[in-house]
Design an enzyme around this catalytic site. Structure first.
Site, PDB file in Angstrom:
ATOM      1  N   ARG A  64       0.776  -1.386   0.033  1.00 28.99           N
ATOM      2  CA  ARG A  64      -0.101  -0.142  -0.115  1.00 28.99           C
ATOM      3  C   ARG A  64       0.769   1.042   0.010  1.00 28.99           C
ATOM      4  NH1 ARG A  64       2.174   2.134   3.773  1.00 28.99           N
ATOM      5  NH2 ARG A  64       0.740   3.791   3.511  1.00 28.99           N
ATOM      6  N   GLY A  65       0.303   2.576  -0.145  1.00 33.98           N
ATOM      7  CA  GLY A  65       1.047   3.588  -0.231  1.00 33.98           C
ATOM      8  C   GLY A  65       1.071   3.816  -1.735  1.00 33.98           C
ATOM      9  N   ALA A  66       0.751   5.143  -2.320  1.00 34.43           N
ATOM     10  CA  ALA A  66       0.654   5.225  -3.714  1.00 34.43           C
ATOM     11  C   ALA A  66       1.937   4.689  -4.654  1.00 34.43           C
ATOM     12  CB  ALA A  66       0.252   6.739  -4.181  1.00 34.43           C
ATOM     13  N   ASP A 115      -1.796  10.808  -2.534  1.00 32.15           N
ATOM     14  CA  ASP A 115      -2.245   9.674  -3.598  1.00 32.15           C
ATOM     15  C   ASP A 115      -2.667  10.272  -4.657  1.00 32.15           C
ATOM     16  OD1 ASP A 115      -2.791   8.139  -0.883  1.00 32.15           O
ATOM     17  OD2 ASP A 115      -3.027   6.516  -2.360  1.00 32.15           O
TER      18      ASP A 115
END
Ligand code: MRU
Length: 331
Positions: A46-48, A220
């Site tokens: 996860r995390g853009a 994001d």
């Protein structure tokens, strides 16, 4: 100790399963685009920026299996998480290589290397902001786990520490999935950066009482006018920071800037399962038939941003549109 969220390992995409941190450090090795799509959807990764890199390798896995088609694989990956613009950039970078008959693993690897380098540059560009501003607030996890290496919001803090700054980080716990207390605290601890986890609803108190000199977060997706989407709760931190005269910085690589969106109103906001709100770490805390809403992100208007920390330096929101028209898009 340096953290790495994912890496290529002998024909497979290896990643640290972030759902299990900080309790267990489990590495998953993914062999297919379907496994990568599932890992993104379920937030093993996860995390853009990290999502974008994982998706780029997912496209390379699809190209290598001989049965997938570029459009089908791209569609499967794009459907996983709608807000992170990096996902679309990562997919498109390798789709273009595939369609053009180029080396897809080479394209995914080059994309990963570019993101890592841009995050390193963000660290160098932003470190001076924290020479004198020693008490910092951050929200969610915008560290190496979210970007492969370095981080976005955490990269300037890492560099400032290396240069001798004395920092203290207030870490919002970041309900519902606790990316702050689980992941940011884990990363800061490994790097010996002093911190305290605070309940999400304590941030206003610390901003008001003069305990916080600056706020820095990741993003994001950033629209052309500087409105940006980030983890739910970011908006209220930005409003309270402005109310109290505390500068608010947003750090991101170029893959997070979506020049095609005129303002934040056009950014799609992911809504996730109600269970994430009704439970804490898998334990039901709400009544059996309780309803919940779970937007994963909110959109903060550009007027609350002091500056974007980019690989090319600080950019105030008012100068962003002009800068984006000069940015070479990878699509
Ligand atoms: O739902 P997540 O954990 O993927 O959300 C991540 C964030 O909101 C981060 O702040 C953002 O991606 C920036 S990461 C460098």
């Amino acid at each position: 100790m340096r953290v790495r969220a994912l890496w290529w390992d002998d024909g497979r995409l290896a990643l640290l399963d972030q759902r299990l941190l900080p309790g267990r450090e489990v590495v998953r090795r993914l062999r297919s685009v379907g496994e990568v799509a599932k890992a993104i959807r379920t937030m093993q990764v996860r995390g853009a920026p990290a999502i974008g890199v994982a998706a780029a390798f997912g496209m390379a896995l699809a190209a290598a299996d001989g049965r997938s088609r570029p459009e089908t694989a791209a569609k499967q990956l794009r459907a996983t998480r709608p807000t992170a613009y990096d996902l679309f950039v990562g997919v498109e970078t390798v789709r273009a290589a595939w369609v053009g008959g180029d080396d897809t693993l080479g394209a995914a690897t080059a994309y990963k290397d570019r993101i890592v380098e841009e995050c390193r540059q963000i660290g160098l560009a932003g470190a001076d902001l924290f020479r004198t501003r020693t008490n910092v607030l951050t929200h969610c996890n915008a560290g190496a786990l979210a970007t492969v290496e370095w981080g976005t919001a955490l990269a300037p803090l890492r560099v400032a520490m290396e240069r001798g700054a004395k920092l203290f980080v207030y870490v919002d716990e970041t309900r519902p999935l606790l990316q702050g207390s689980r992941l940011t605290a884990w990363e800061l601890g490994r790097e010996r950066i002093p911190y305290a986890v605070i309940a999400d609803n304590a941030a206003g108190h610390f901003l008001q009482s003069g305990n916080v000199d600056a706020v820095i977060v990741g993003a994001d997706r950033i629209a052309r006018n500087g409105d940006f989407a980030n983890k739910i709760g970011t908006y209220e931190k930005a409003v309270v920071a402005k109310e109290n005269g505390v500068p608010f910085y947003v750090a991101a690589p170029w893959s997070t800037f979506d020049g095609s969106k005129v303002s934040g109103r056009a950014i799609p906001v992911e809504e996730r399962s109600a269970d994430e709100v009704l439970e804490v770490a898998g334990h039901r805390t709400a009544p059996a038939r309780a309803n919940a809403r779970n937007p994963a992100f909110d959109v903060t208007p550009a007027r609350f941003v002091t500056a974007f920390v980019t690989p090319d330096g600080l950019i105030p929101p008012g100068k962003l549109a002009a800068r984006l028209s000069r940015t070479r898009r990878p699509e």
